[in-house]
Design an enzyme around this catalytic site. Structure first.
Site, PDB file in Angstrom:
ATOM      1  N   HIS A 166       0.835  -1.200   0.000  1.00 32.54           N
ATOM      2  CA  HIS A 166       0.000   0.000   0.000  1.00 32.54           C
ATOM      3  C   HIS A 166       0.874   1.256   0.000  1.00 32.54           C
ATOM      4  O   HIS A 166       0.672   2.179  -0.796  1.00 32.54           O
ATOM      5  CB  HIS A 166      -0.915  -0.021   1.226  1.00 32.54           C
ATOM      6  CG  HIS A 166      -1.692   1.235   1.453  1.00 32.54           C
ATOM      7  ND1 HIS A 166      -3.032   1.356   1.167  1.00 32.54           N
ATOM      8  CD2 HIS A 166      -1.316   2.444   1.951  1.00 32.54           C
ATOM      9  CE1 HIS A 166      -3.446   2.571   1.467  1.00 32.54           C
ATOM     10  NE2 HIS A 166      -2.423   3.246   1.958  1.00 32.54           N
ATOM     11  N   GLU A 167       1.869   1.293   0.883  1.00 26.68           N
ATOM     12  CA  GLU A 167       2.728   2.473   0.977  1.00 26.68           C
ATOM     13  C   GLU A 167       3.602   2.633  -0.276  1.00 26.68           C
ATOM     14  O   GLU A 167       3.823   3.748  -0.751  1.00 26.68           O
ATOM     15  CB  GLU A 167       3.601   2.386   2.232  1.00 26.68           C
ATOM     16  CG  GLU A 167       2.827   2.412   3.539  1.00 26.68           C
ATOM     17  CD  GLU A 167       1.930   3.636   3.673  1.00 26.68           C
ATOM     18  OE1 GLU A 167       2.293   4.715   3.155  1.00 26.68           O
ATOM     19  OE2 GLU A 167       0.859   3.505   4.288  1.00 26.68           O
ATOM     20  N   HIS A 219       1.833   4.354  -3.120  1.00 24.66           N
ATOM     21  CA  HIS A 219       1.821   5.815  -3.018  1.00 24.66           C
ATOM     22  C   HIS A 219       3.064   6.412  -3.683  1.00 24.66           C
ATOM     23  O   HIS A 219       2.995   7.432  -4.367  1.00 24.66           O
ATOM     24  CB  HIS A 219       1.795   6.245  -1.552  1.00 24.66           C
ATOM     25  CG  HIS A 219       0.451   6.122  -0.892  1.00 24.66           C
ATOM     26  ND1 HIS A 219      -0.714   6.540  -1.479  1.00 24.66           N
ATOM     27  CD2 HIS A 219       0.108   5.633   0.327  1.00 24.66           C
ATOM     28  CE1 HIS A 219      -1.732   6.330  -0.644  1.00 24.66           C
ATOM     29  NE2 HIS A 219      -1.259   5.765   0.450  1.00 24.66           N
ATOM     30  N   GLU A 273      -6.141   6.892  -1.032  1.00 25.68           N
ATOM     31  CA  GLU A 273      -6.051   5.746  -0.126  1.00 25.68           C
ATOM     32  C   GLU A 273      -6.769   4.536  -0.724  1.00 25.68           C
ATOM     33  O   GLU A 273      -6.279   3.403  -0.641  1.00 25.68           O
ATOM     34  CB  GLU A 273      -6.638   6.094   1.238  1.00 25.68           C
ATOM     35  CG  GLU A 273      -5.845   7.138   2.019  1.00 25.68           C
ATOM     36  CD  GLU A 273      -4.404   6.725   2.254  1.00 25.68           C
ATOM     37  OE1 GLU A 273      -4.140   5.508   2.365  1.00 25.68           O
ATOM     38  OE2 GLU A 273      -3.539   7.616   2.328  1.00 25.68           O
TER      39      GLU A 273
END
Length: 305
Positions: free
Chosen positions: A140-141, A144, A214
């Site tokens: 997930h990070e 980004h 997100e």
């Protein structure tokens, strides 16, 4: 270099639109300050210096505030191994790996581009998550970073930070600055009004972009790892643990909510959800549930594509 994270055209459009609107707001804000303060040199120099400082040192500021430190492979071999594997799968540069000595379970990514990025996890997160769950959070990070929305949210947040600082300065000087003539008071009042308006508009634009990015990061991580259920499990576990932490213990971290995997706050009743940096837990789990069903159907033998 293009990573193998699934591209998200809707995210790119939203980032472009947000930056365009904030750019117009930024130009108008600077112009208003120049007219009101009657010193374009002062305004341009101060605003320019603050922008460069926030963009160039955003990673260091976040790391300092969250008590993060860079860790080498010898100290956290398992953490580095997961980041190495995900970066190899995604075909992207490996970011700097850091750990924050905080019990609050969370993670964040920061940096101005994929070649100058940091991914930081807290010791509380490392203690609580299973390997598959940690992989989902790190994916997930990393998404980004790959989608460059970390840099966009850093730039976008600058205008709100600047306006907020001016509001605070104006209020402080109004309370403690002593007597002023009417002209000075009028100028200060106008600067305060413009700054409040700019802060409010930038606040709403950034929150809308933040909530969507997100969801985009959840989608990208689920498809990269192929295990949306592990990410859903991590979300449920982390959100539940954070909700049990007293609000007073989360206040320092709340300034960086836009960068976190999960916001540093408890449940959000009523209208507060519309001003949050993140979608609700229910929205995120619902999306991951749909992706899980899609991947399960695709993996079923004999199913048509």
């Amino acid at each position: 270099m293009q990573s193998r994270f699934r591209s998200d055209r809707r995210l790119a459009v939203r980032m472009g639109l947000t930056m365009f609107l904030l750019g117009l707001l930024y130009v108008g804000f600077v112009a208003a300050l120049i007219v009101l303060l009657r010193s374009w040199v002062l305004v341009v120099v101060v605003v320019g210096a603050m922008f460069v400082a926030q963009f160039w040192f955003s990673d260091k500021i976040a790391m300092f505030a969250m008590r993060g430190r860079v860790v080498e492979r010898e100290e956290y071999p398992e953490l580095h191994a997961v980041v190495d594997r995900l970066c190899a799968i995604a075909d992207m540069p490996k970011p700097v790996v850091a750990v924050s000595e905080m019990d609050m379970p969370n993670a964040f990514a920061t940096g101005r581009n994929p070649d100058h990025a940091v991914v930081c996890v807290t010791t509380g997160l490392l203690r609580r998550l299973e390997p598959a769950e940690l992989e989902g959070v790190l994916a997930h990070e990393l998404s980004h970073v790959a989608h460059k929305d970390v840099a966009v949210i850093t730039i976008a947040s600058f205008l709100g930070v600047l306006a907020g600082l001016i509001v605070r300065f104006a209020l402080y000087s109004g309370l403690f600055g002593g007597r002023r003539d009417q002209n000075t008071a009028a100028v200060m009042g106008a600067v305060l009004a413009v700054s409040v308006a700019v802060y409010a508009i930038s606040f709403l634009l950034i929150r809308a972009l933040s909530r969507y990015r997100e969801l985009a990061a959840d989608r990208a991580a689920a498809h990269l790892t192929g295990r949306p259920s592990a990410l859903a499990s991590a979300l449920t576990k982390v959100s539940g643990d954070i909700a049990r932490i007293p609000t007073k213990d989360l206040r320092t971290a709340q300034a960086f909510n836009a960068f976190f995997f999960t916001p540093a706050k408890g449940k959000e009743p009523g209208l507060e959800r519309f001003f949050s940096t993140h979608p609700t837990l229910e929205q995120r789990l619902e999306q991951l549930g749909r992706i899980s069903a899609e991947l399960g159907e695709a993996a079923t033998p004999g199913k048509a594509d």
